[in-house]
Design a protein around this motif. Sequence first.
Motif, PDB file in Angstrom:
ATOM      1  N   LEU A 143     -14.578 -10.834  -2.672  1.00 42.67           N
ATOM      2  CA  LEU A 143     -13.746 -11.652  -1.550  1.00 42.67           C
ATOM      3  C   LEU A 143     -12.390 -11.212  -1.462  1.00 42.67           C
ATOM      4  N   GLY A 144     -11.752 -11.080  -2.715  1.00 39.31           N
ATOM      5  CA  GLY A 144     -10.591 -10.540  -2.563  1.00 39.31           C
ATOM      6  C   GLY A 144     -10.258  -9.138  -2.301  1.00 39.31           C
ATOM      7  N   ARG A 145     -11.106  -8.272  -2.373  1.00 36.98           N
ATOM      8  CA  ARG A 145     -11.078  -6.858  -2.115  1.00 36.98           C
ATOM      9  C   ARG A 145     -11.624  -6.839  -0.374  1.00 36.98           C
ATOM     10  N   MET A 146     -12.297  -7.685   0.065  1.00 34.74           N
ATOM     11  CA  MET A 146     -12.698  -7.632   1.334  1.00 34.74           C
ATOM     12  C   MET A 146     -11.572  -8.107   2.163  1.00 34.74           C
ATOM     13  N   MET A 147     -10.821  -9.201   1.781  1.00 36.25           N
ATOM     14  CA  MET A 147      -9.811  -9.533   2.263  1.00 36.25           C
ATOM     15  C   MET A 147      -8.659  -8.609   2.458  1.00 36.25           C
ATOM     16  N   MET A 148      -8.400  -7.846   1.441  1.00 33.34           N
ATOM     17  CA  MET A 148      -7.470  -6.727   1.449  1.00 33.34           C
ATOM     18  C   MET A 148      -7.724  -5.784   2.512  1.00 33.34           C
ATOM     19  N   TYR A 149      -9.047  -5.353   2.768  1.00 32.15           N
ATOM     20  CA  TYR A 149      -9.298  -4.478   3.708  1.00 32.15           C
ATOM     21  C   TYR A 149      -8.816  -4.912   5.105  1.00 32.15           C
ATOM     22  N   CYS A 150      -9.136  -6.240   5.176  1.00 35.66           N
ATOM     23  CA  CYS A 150      -9.271  -6.778   6.688  1.00 35.66           C
ATOM     24  C   CYS A 150      -7.625  -7.144   6.893  1.00 35.66           C
ATOM     25  N   ASP A 182      11.554  -2.895   9.518  1.00 36.60           N
ATOM     26  CA  ASP A 182      12.095  -2.769   8.141  1.00 36.60           C
ATOM     27  C   ASP A 182      10.714  -2.723   7.260  1.00 36.60           C
ATOM     28  N   TRP A 183      10.587  -1.357   6.531  1.00 37.51           N
ATOM     29  CA  TRP A 183       9.383  -1.081   5.656  1.00 37.51           C
ATOM     30  C   TRP A 183       9.628  -1.962   4.489  1.00 37.51           C
ATOM     31  N   ARG A 184      10.572  -2.436   4.261  1.00 40.15           N
ATOM     32  CA  ARG A 184      10.977  -3.463   2.845  1.00 40.15           C
ATOM     33  C   ARG A 184       9.897  -4.461   3.442  1.00 40.15           C
ATOM     34  N   ARG A 185      10.170  -4.986   4.467  1.00 39.08           N
ATOM     35  CA  ARG A 185       9.245  -6.256   4.707  1.00 39.08           C
ATOM     36  C   ARG A 185       7.832  -5.732   4.610  1.00 39.08           C
ATOM     37  N   VAL A 186       7.503  -4.828   5.026  1.00 38.02           N
ATOM     38  CA  VAL A 186       6.085  -4.314   4.895  1.00 38.02           C
ATOM     39  C   VAL A 186       5.463  -4.213   3.453  1.00 38.02           C
ATOM     40  N   LEU A 187       6.492  -3.624   2.592  1.00 36.34           N
ATOM     41  CA  LEU A 187       6.201  -3.421   1.111  1.00 36.34           C
ATOM     42  C   LEU A 187       5.938  -4.842   0.358  1.00 36.34           C
ATOM     43  N   PHE A 188       6.957  -5.856   0.733  1.00 36.67           N
ATOM     44  CA  PHE A 188       6.801  -7.058   0.413  1.00 36.67           C
ATOM     45  C   PHE A 188       5.351  -7.831   0.772  1.00 36.67           C
ATOM     46  N   GLY A 189       5.029  -7.377   2.069  1.00 36.51           N
ATOM     47  CA  GLY A 189       3.673  -8.117   2.581  1.00 36.51           C
ATOM     48  C   GLY A 189       2.431  -7.433   1.714  1.00 36.51           C
ATOM     49  N   PHE A 190       2.632  -6.117   1.452  1.00 31.00           N
ATOM     50  CA  PHE A 190       1.385  -5.533   0.465  1.00 31.00           C
ATOM     51  C   PHE A 190       1.327  -6.043  -0.951  1.00 31.00           C
ATOM     52  N   CYS A 191       2.801  -6.470  -1.439  1.00 33.31           N
ATOM     53  CA  CYS A 191       2.893  -7.082  -2.750  1.00 33.31           C
ATOM     54  C   CYS A 191       2.188  -8.277  -2.661  1.00 33.31           C
ATOM     55  N   VAL A 192       2.503  -9.156  -1.901  1.00 34.00           N
ATOM     56  CA  VAL A 192       1.803 -10.476  -1.671  1.00 34.00           C
ATOM     57  C   VAL A 192       0.514 -10.347  -1.683  1.00 34.00           C
ATOM     58  N   LEU A 193      -0.108  -9.432  -0.698  1.00 34.07           N
ATOM     59  CA  LEU A 193      -1.655  -9.210  -0.736  1.00 34.07           C
ATOM     60  C   LEU A 193      -2.303  -8.862  -1.899  1.00 34.07           C
ATOM     61  N   PHE A 194      -1.697  -7.708  -2.475  1.00 34.55           N
ATOM     62  CA  PHE A 194      -2.184  -7.489  -3.979  1.00 34.55           C
ATOM     63  C   PHE A 194      -2.134  -8.477  -4.902  1.00 34.55           C
ATOM     64  N   VAL A 195      -1.085  -9.204  -5.303  1.00 40.33           N
ATOM     65  CA  VAL A 195      -0.973 -10.313  -6.055  1.00 40.33           C
ATOM     66  C   VAL A 195      -2.164 -11.489  -5.799  1.00 40.33           C
ATOM     67  N   MET A 196      -2.253 -11.982  -4.507  1.00 37.13           N
ATOM     68  CA  MET A 196      -3.232 -12.600  -3.976  1.00 37.13           C
ATOM     69  C   MET A 196      -4.568 -12.371  -4.444  1.00 37.13           C
ATOM     70  N   SER A 197      -4.923 -11.012  -4.022  1.00 31.54           N
ATOM     71  CA  SER A 197      -6.244 -10.295  -4.237  1.00 31.54           C
ATOM     72  C   SER A 197      -6.718 -10.573  -5.732  1.00 31.54           C
ATOM     73  N   ILE A 198      -5.724 -10.139  -6.794  1.00 33.56           N
ATOM     74  CA  ILE A 198      -5.961 -10.447  -8.291  1.00 33.56           C
ATOM     75  C   ILE A 198      -6.127 -11.921  -8.664  1.00 33.56           C
ATOM     76  N   VAL A 199      -5.391 -12.688  -7.943  1.00 34.74           N
ATOM     77  CA  VAL A 199      -5.561 -13.950  -8.275  1.00 34.74           C
ATOM     78  C   VAL A 199      -6.623 -14.870  -7.906  1.00 34.74           C
TER      79      VAL A 199
END
Length: 298
Positions: free
Chosen positions: A163-170, A184-201
Amino acid sequence: MEALLKRKFGRETKDYLAITLGLICYSIGWAAFLLPYQITTGGVTGIAAIIYYATGVEIQVSYFIINAVFLGFALKILGPKFSIKTIYAIIMLTFLLWFFQMLFKDDSGKLPMLLGPGQDFMACVIGAGLLGFGIGLVFCHNGSTGGTDIIAWIINKYKDVTLGRMMMYCDIIIISSCYFIFHDWRRVLFGFCVLFVMSIVIDYVINSARQSVQFLIFSRKHDEIAQGISTQINRGVTLLDGKGWYSKQDIKVVVVLAKKSQSLDIFRLVKDIDPNAFISQSNVVGVYGEGFDPLKVK
């Protein structure tokens, strides 16, 4: 029949309590850490956050409206039981998002930066951990917070994709789109960081809850143990023929596959019946079939 209804009602009550706890964690993650630092992520809540940053429309309003559309798909594909819990989660999360924003707002009506200015990355990690833990609890009890969760559940129903991986793709497209709001690409990177940590948890919480174990029980009271496990633990039992090499005596081996959370109950039952029983417990990579995860192959 009455005992069965009580057990089912108790299980449903525990599900809703766990879902509520997960939604509380999820709401705190947004209200205390992500919204004050203008960090977004994927999912409908991420879209609602982007709308909030751009227009000032409260996040819970956009979240509720968008999910009302997605709910129609859940009702048709995932069934009414899933949809009932999803409706509950959507309504409850709408309220909790509003409640915790009101709770955390300062005298000026703004959400304060609890970690202080310049702590965007730390807020990103802590918020993502709370979001992932909350969603993981909801998923473990067959619920959903709506939006891309529904898409992930639909695909997971037919394909063996986490489920975590599928949500990452979506959610990749949603996060990338926030660049057009902030430039601001910084905001985009923070968003991907949140997504990455969320998927692992999320995967950690779900896999921990679904972990299964195998028992090999050697006892002369195998019939009583098998009957107790079958009726009290509600798990299937298999008896294998065995022979002690040293004693040269025949013996039955009780084989049980169960959820890890049921291990203590099985140990207690065996101890009550035969304190001298020999027990081997081992973790298994996966168990598929009735009572466990469905077998999904192409």
